[in-house]
Design a protein around this motif. Structure first.
Motif, PDB file in Angstrom:
ATOM      1  N   GLN A   7     -63.830  32.834  55.421  1.00 20.88           N
ATOM      2  CA  GLN A   7     -63.068  32.805  54.173  1.00 20.88           C
ATOM      3  C   GLN A   7     -63.994  33.012  52.968  1.00 20.88           C
ATOM      4  N   ALA A  67     -62.093  37.367  49.570  1.00 14.43           N
ATOM      5  CA  ALA A  67     -60.767  37.568  48.979  1.00 14.43           C
ATOM      6  C   ALA A  67     -60.710  38.934  48.301  1.00 14.43           C
ATOM      7  N   ILE A  74     -55.093  33.925  46.768  1.00 14.55           N
ATOM      8  CA  ILE A  74     -54.872  32.959  47.848  1.00 14.55           C
ATOM      9  C   ILE A  74     -54.331  31.687  47.228  1.00 14.55           C
ATOM     10  N   MET A 130     -52.571  39.680  50.008  1.00 15.16           N
ATOM     11  CA  MET A 130     -53.716  39.080  50.679  1.00 15.16           C
ATOM     12  C   MET A 130     -53.353  38.733  52.118  1.00 15.16           C
ATOM     13  N   SER A 142     -55.607  33.840  41.366  1.00 13.69           N
ATOM     14  CA  SER A 142     -56.055  33.815  42.757  1.00 13.69           C
ATOM     15  C   SER A 142     -55.060  34.498  43.675  1.00 13.69           C
TER      16      SER A 142
END
Ligand SMILES: Cc1ncc(C[n+]2csc(CCOP(=O)(O)OP(=O)(O)O)c2C)c(N)n1
Ligand SMILES: Cc1ncc(C[n+]2csc(CCOP(=O)(O)OP(=O)(O)O)c2C)c(N)n1
Ligand code: SF4
Ligand code: SF4
Ligand code: SF4
Ligand code: SF4
Ligand code: SF4
Ligand code: SF4
Ligand SMILES: [Mg+2]
Ligand SMILES: [Mg+2]
Lengths: 188, 361, 262, 81, 262, 361, 81, 188
Positions: free
Chosen positions: F120, F176, H65, H38, H63
């Motif tokens: 992650q 990300a 996420i 995502m 974000s």
């Protein structure tokens, strides 16, 4: 001894340069002085040269690597050339006679040429030339006592080589003798 | 083992460190040759078997660090050593070991970089050692000897801390300290107890859960927990910060330097005091944990701080962070394997003092 | 005797003609190698081939870490110095962006067969069209005489003070034999340079290798069983003698893989 | 016998003696003097050199240049090509 | 059908007796592997051997990076997770400080034959007395199906979208053949687990390997030609069929080196 | 090539970066798979040949970085990419390249560490990227994108700077940004000119001296000179420092964050302003050179600084060094692959404001 | 023919069908239902199982347990040892 | 659309989860909105699950996420269980009927069960179940226009699959129709 003394021993590999310095250092340590011994290292040794810096001091030593010396003990031509420039004023340049063609020229130095190799050959053991040089050096710069040097030798030499101690002692004496003779104008 | 008082010996730093490692009871050493530290491996191959120590020349530094990982994970007291480029190759392994919490000792006999550089002494790997040259948030316990005596002593100290905190310890030294001979009184063999390592992979007895050593935690929540545990450990480690101070009480110029540079600064300090300048030296002994409080305290009463390093200015950041703007922090360094001289440092001190006086007028 | 001067400027003595002089592509400067070291001979041979085949302008060399780390001071071609063990990866990078150039590496046994084992095998396995010159002197010369992967059993080095013992330090690694098994290897040979006859053969092998590179059919891999008088603690003559008696039985000379054959 | 001679760059010679061992004529020896680098260097001690090139081939420091009396015009061409 | 429950606690149906159940040394938890993946079979076989020979208490395993990175969740022995490619170095470290323990690594083709090539070869060359279990599925399963060193020519992976082309990506690497040439290798074999017969043979090989480790005479190296249904984008049955038809011709099964023979 | 205006596309960060690299005219890419960046290699193997770009899956990250070294040294515009553990393996190579002054672009799609960690997103590799994870005194030019658009744009910027300064450039991004899709307008192919590289090893024409690329300078004096040259370059580089500021003019709490965290801080800033707290965000775009002046300037007028990172506190050191004690610098971070939420940041802002008011009472 | 039977841990079965292909008696098939993980799982669909263990040997998830009618007291010992 | 909308699409690998989200995102981008998409990534996919988070917003997205969603579109049981907990109050939970045994229970959610698979089978192409779900979703949350979705599809689908566009359009309509019927109480 009030201040530190900084010496460079230099020559070709195989001449016993590093052990000359090491024995001096050990002797100084035995006498309770602070010592540092710093060899040149790495591929430059491949060029055939070897040297070590020995610093003997009453107090803590800062850098083991320095560029200005009180004394130089040179066993070949390149070393004379290289370190002549790096001696302090009134420093000592002591070199082995047979290995040096062009002697040093600085006027502000004390210069001594020692025929250590020929004397060593005369003694029947070419390898002790370095101890002759050390004896000579110590007679000019009495930084440590001979007994300490012998003590150091017996610590540094492996047990199985202790039969060589007398020969080494003799070499030290020869060196000392050479200096007196030179100073008395006998040799040269 | 007998604890008869040791005679002083004249030894190379690398060899003193190696002999000390044997006396510290290392079970295994894995390493790869590189100047100026090959003497460590060479000494151990010759003397290791007398101590029953496994000594193996690995095929690379990467193999070496991973052998340490294996042997240390299996409960051994283990060590490796290298010099700058070789240490760079160990960064992945160090990050793994820090996360899996494997105690061990890694020695970097720093040479001049970057790249292949030179084999002469330098301090250019401070950042790498103290901030984590590998990936992720981990820290090594970093000790910086400044004499051959400390090359020997810090092996014991390194293992003590490594095992106490289950963290890799690191000795950051340099080619000069590795190659030079000085007087050393070696620590007695057998004087460093071996702690229990119930976490070690030694084969799982019937009634305990299997031991798993890993740095993998694929779920972020778990991985964050592991990170918190590590961070707590690093916080706890702060109490182990060590330093040495010389005449800092009345210093107007505070010199901060570690390892070899600290010796030179002491000399410079003496020269300065001879000239009537009140210099003092603070030497961080642990680079991580960094003795920030001590630095801040000593800086408080000085008017200037001068950091001296054999690099382009690395520890200065930690000094500035400690001083936090309360005093000007200056820098003097040399690079490429050149050792700065006390006279150069003195000149810098004088420059700072003059400059400060002018400012005060 | 002539007085000492740069060789290029020398003229033949009266009534004589030049039959041999060092290649002009070998920079006229003293080499740092120890007296009698094989490195010098192999350097010279490579540059003879480069000169004679006129490829100086399109040759790019890679010097690794090892005694030959300064090779670029002597070989008058564009060169890159590679991190220890990574010479063939560096060479791969060069060759891939310059497929029309001649690229060679020059590596020691520590470099090529210890830390660089992975790079060596994968470069050859990909069949990169480069020449790999491999100096096997059974020791780490540069760092002062430690054990190499190719050190013989029983051989004393600074890290095998009691002689190399297999249970501790493993077997001598015959990497060239492994290489010869890889399909990407095009020409694999093992040579030596300690006698005149060996030198002549070695040069032929080098000529072939540099020529084969143009075929673009795979890697040319040349091992030179070499001496290291300093590391072995012998005079050059003793070293060459020892090489003949001890190295060659373990590392027999000859071609291991030749285009068209096998 | 063909006559030849060699030139040794004495300041670069390292006195390794490989040329001496390689010379089929035993024409070479080490000097008594040392050069700037401290090495005794190779010298031609006889006039029986045939210019066979053996010494130059084994010299690790590429310090030997070899000359020879031309055998014939034909040969000369070959050599200079 | 029985209702679902932990297998250890199951009792045999009336009049029947147990003839096979999963080894107790294989942790009773679902494995993360994709349906039909060979990893599971080999895991089970190793643990059957560990259980049957009663060595659980002295066995230490090394899990590398690859799909088997979680092996320690399933194999009920002490284990260390190794950085990618370094499993045999980690195992060397363990074995050297515990020469009386049984140490094994469990590695994929990317791990063992790409990034770990150097460690693999040198570990075997030293003759470390460990068992190396090598899962050759011709692909990087873990990271989503990229080319492995053992990927066949022409085979499509996510990094060989046009099929593996030798001039770009080199040849499939038969690392097990190389390994067999090393003197430190004691037992080298290539097995598969896609049919009942292969599974039986594979288990015998594993039994032998773990037994041989006690001889302390070198490395036992077992390749398992394996499937990767996900990476190959096939159903498990298609994958096993493809394995038989395409992998086995390139990676023929059988012993490559057996103690006492060769 | 044609410069027709590009249509916006919805792309993954990794793929946008890869496509941009092709448009930037890279000659070669060498890389090794690792999550979460394998798409870069995968994209390039599929599309590289249309652009005549060499794309090779190396046998390891170490091979990859050294292939880059070779190809870059031979004059190619070259790139590699990896994620945290793989980047650790490249540290030796990076140090060599920095010293030999090989321009190139290295991309780190940061994941949670240390060790194998998690796949992650994280920002735990800031120190490694900015302080030099390898040995010796060198620096990389480090760019930190915070959107897919910048993943594409910074490839061009990276090569421009790398080639201008003959220094490796580095893109520090995270899982990300690599995995997410966003709108992107790709830079046009052919718009980045190829500078002359007279130093490259391309084969030596008759009348030029041979080109030698090395990081070895065995004499310390030479090595120090090389280091001085590098340091001068790094000084010159300072002028390339870049940042982005959002409502910093009247900010009482200055948020400093880079990459993904900066986006979150912007959101937190909005939330704070909704609550009447004057927050502002300063986003360093170049992490090296660090925009110290901008940070110091913005901090000057705020009463508190809050650094937000996805790590245990790394960039905060550079912020503190910039602020130099003039303002309190706080920290808020998450680790292990967890992305901090704007609400968490807001809570921290509120906490700081409350605490400050109490102090002022 | 010897009689046997198997037990499948249905929640761990991934429906890979390898056991189905391996069963010489064609006694196995996939369920119509899916298990918690979304997989159809292996079920014994005939009563001709011989307890030959083939299915268990190829099962990657080690979810099959095999039982068999004892052939003789002798055999039983061997199995349980 | 005044504020951002955050959706999780989740199910098994192979159900078209990721493209569902991608098409929605593309459509939103075409309409000039800010979008982020995502995916879950890495070895968890090996477990057979797949999901993606889509955020559609009038302004910059922070974000990509997040852990709290406005809507969830679930195509299997584990996803229902996992994401039911993560929906904001008054959020939407839409799940595929045949793949879910235990339906969600939260009282503060809008819960819709869509028989997308059976409808897709009825349409003769099981693979369009995801587009039926998307159609259903958009009829409840009209974040983008159908034209934009079709536009997006024609951009995302490779040219050679463009003959499938009408089928996909039909699926979207079917999904929409299902919702109206459910809401009108016809289905269920
Ligand atoms: C990463 C790294 N590790 C170690 C070294 C030190 N080192 C330099 S050369 C060398 C080995 C030299 O041996 P070899 O390759 O056999 O070459 P030789 O000197 O014998 O010709 C080593 C270990 C280094 N420079 N870099
Ligand atoms: C240094 C480093 N590089 C890359 C990776 C990413 N990675 C993890 S596993 C793997 C390869 C997996 O392939 P293989 O070893 O064949 O195992 P499989 O999954 O096929 O069983 C890679 C490249 C990593 N974890 N560390
Ligand atoms: S150390 Fe050995 S290899 Fe190196 S130059 Fe000297 S003789 Fe040659
Ligand atoms: S071989 Fe060359 S270096 Fe050696 S002695 Fe002869 S001339 Fe001198
Ligand atoms: S050329 Fe031949 S004969 Fe003449 S010195 Fe050399 S080796 Fe001897
Ligand atoms: S990706 Fe391939 S190797 Fe990995 S678990 Fe799935 S099928 Fe097995
Ligand atoms: S082999 Fe095992 S996992 Fe596969 S279907 Fe059969 S029982 Fe299930
Ligand atoms: S034990 Fe044999 S017969 Fe019974 S189900 Fe399994 S494979 Fe079929
Ligand atoms: Mg060698
Ligand atoms: Mg694999």
């Amino acid at each position: 001894m009030q201040r530190s003394h900084e010496i460079i021993f230099a020559g070709f590999g195989g001449q016993g340069i590093l052990s000359m310095g090491q024995i001096l250092g050990y002797a100084a340590m035995i006498e309770g002085k602070e010592v540092s011994w710093m060899p040149s290292y790495g591929p430059e040794m491949r060029g055939g040269t070897a040297n070590c810096i020995v610093i003997i001091s009453p107090g803590r030593i800062s850098s083991p690597i320095i560029t200005q010396f009180d004394s130089a003990v040179a066993l070949n031509q390149p070393s004379v050339e290289k370190f002549e420039k790096r001696l302090k004023s009134n420093g000592l340049m002591m070199y082995e006679e047979s290995t040096v063609i062009t002697p040093p020229t600085r006027e502000d130095l004390r210069i001594l040429s020692i025929p250590a190799v020929s004397e060593a050959i005369a003694m029947g053991k070419k390898q002790v030339a370095n101890m002759i040089m050390l004896g000579a050096f110590l007679s000019v710069q009495p930084l440590v006592r001979k007994e300490s040097v012998m003590d150091a030798l017996s610590k540094v030499l492996p047990e199985r080589h202790h039969h060589l101690l007398p020969l080494n002692e003799q070499a030290l004496d020869v060196g000392k003798g050479l200096v007196s003779r030179i100073e008395a104008g006998v040799a040269h | 083992m007998s604890h008869k008082p040791e005679q002083p010996r004249l030894m190379k730093g690398n060899e003193a460190l190696a002999e000390s490692a044997l006396r510290a009871g290392i079970h295994a050493y894995f390493g790869y040759p590189i100047t100026p530290q090959s003497e460590i491996l060479e000494y151990l191959t010759e003397h290791g078997r007398q101590y029953g120590c496994v000594v193996l020349q690995a095929e690379s530094e990467i193999a070496a660090i991973n052998m340490i990982y294996g042997a240390g994970g299996a409960g051994g007291r283990v060590m490796t050593s290298s010099s700058s480029p070789g240490i760079s190759l160990m960064q992945e392994g160090l990050s793994y070991m820090a996360c899996a919490e494997i105690p061990c000792l890694v020695v970097n006999v720093n040479r001049g970089g970057p790249g292949l550089g030179t084999i002469q002494p330098a301090q250019g790997d401070y950042f790498q050692a103290t901030k984590g040259g590998g990936h992720g948030d981990y820290r090594l316990i970093v000790l910086a000897p400044s004499s051959v005596q400390e090359m020997a002593d810090f092996v014991f100290e390194g293992f003590r801390l490594a095992e106490k905190y289950r963290n890799p310890a690191f000795i950051l030294t340099d080619g000069a300290l590795g190659q030079m001979m000085e007087k050393v009184i070696l620590p007695p063999a057998g004087s460093l107890p071996h702690p229990e390592k119930p976490w070690a992979t030694v084969g799982k007895p019937k009634h305990r859960e299997r031991n798993i050593l890993t740095s993998l935690h694929i779920e972020s929540e778990k991985m964050e927990k592991v990170n918190h545990r590590l961070q707590e450990k690093y916080t706890a480690l702060q109490r182990e910060a060590r330093h040495e101070a010389f005449q800092t009480d009345d210093a107007e110029v505070l010199l901060v330097a570690y390892g070899l540079s600290a010796r030179i600064c002491q000399k410079a300090m003496e020269l300065a005091r001879e000239k009537g300048i009140r210099a003092g030296v603070l030497r961080p002994i642990t680079l991580y944990p960094f003795p920030s409080k001590a630095v801040a305290g000593a800086a408080e009463q000085a008017s200037n701080v001068l950091v001296v390093e054999l690099n382009s200015g690395q520890m200065i950041e930690d000094v500035k962070l400690a001083v936090n703007g309360r005093r000007p922090v200056h820098f003097k360094g040399r690079m490429g394997g050149i050792i700065i001289s006390p006279e150069e440092v003195l000149a810098e001190i004088e420059h700072i003092v003059e400059h400060t006086q002018v400012e005060h007028v | 005797m002539f007085e000492d001067r740069k060789m290029e400027t020398m003229t033949a003595p009266a009534g004589m003609e030049l039959v041999y002089r060092r290649p002009s592509t070998l920079v006229d400067t003293p080499m740092h190698y120890c007296p009698g070291c094989s490195h010098g001979v192999v350097h010279r041979l490579i540059m003879e081939v480069v000169e004679e085949t006129g490829i100086q302008e399109k040759t790019i060399g890679v010097a690794p870490v090892g005694c030959s780390v300064f090779a670029y001071n002597y070989l008058d071609v564009d060169m890159q110095e590679a991190p220890h063990g990574r010479a063939t990866a560096v060479a791969t990078g060069i060759k891939r962006v310059h497929p029309d150039k001649i690229v060679f590496t020059y590596q020691g046994d520590g470099d090529l067969a210890a830390i660089g084992t992975g790079e060596t095998i994968h470069t050859v396995n990909r069949g990169e069209s480069i020449v790999v010159v491999f100096i096997n002197n059974a020791i780490y010369g540069m760092t002062g005489g430690q054990m190499a992967p190719t050190t013989l059993l029983g051989m004393v080095t600074s890290t095998t003070p009691f002689g190399r013992e297999q249970p501790v330090m493993g077997y001598p690694l015959k990497i060239t034999e492994l290489i010869a098994h890889l399909p990407g290897a095009y020409f694999v040979t093992r040579q030596a340079v300690h006698t005149t006859a060996h030198v002549r053969k070695a040069k032929k092998a080098l000529q072939a290798a540099f020529e084969y590179q143009g075929h673009n059919k795979g890697t040319c891999f040349l091992e030179f069983v070499s001496n290291c008088p300093s590391g072995w603690k012998m005079t050059p003559l003793e070293a060459n003698d020892w090489l003949e008696k001890n190295m060659l039985p373990m590392y027999p000379l000859g071609d291991l893989k030749v285009p068209g054959r096998n | 016998m063909i006559k030849g001679t060699i030139h040794v760059s004495i300041d670069i010679c390292k006195g390794c003696e490989l040329c001496i061992a390689a010379c089929p004529q035993e024409s070479l020896a080490l000097s008594e003097q040392i050069n700037k680098k401290g090495y005794r260097y190779a010298v031609l001690i006889k006039d029986n050199c045939t210019g066979c090139v053996n010494c130059a081939l084994v010299c690790p420091d590429a310090v030997i240049t070899v000359y020879r009396e031309p055998k014939s015009a034909k040969k000369r061409e070959a050599v200079e090509a």
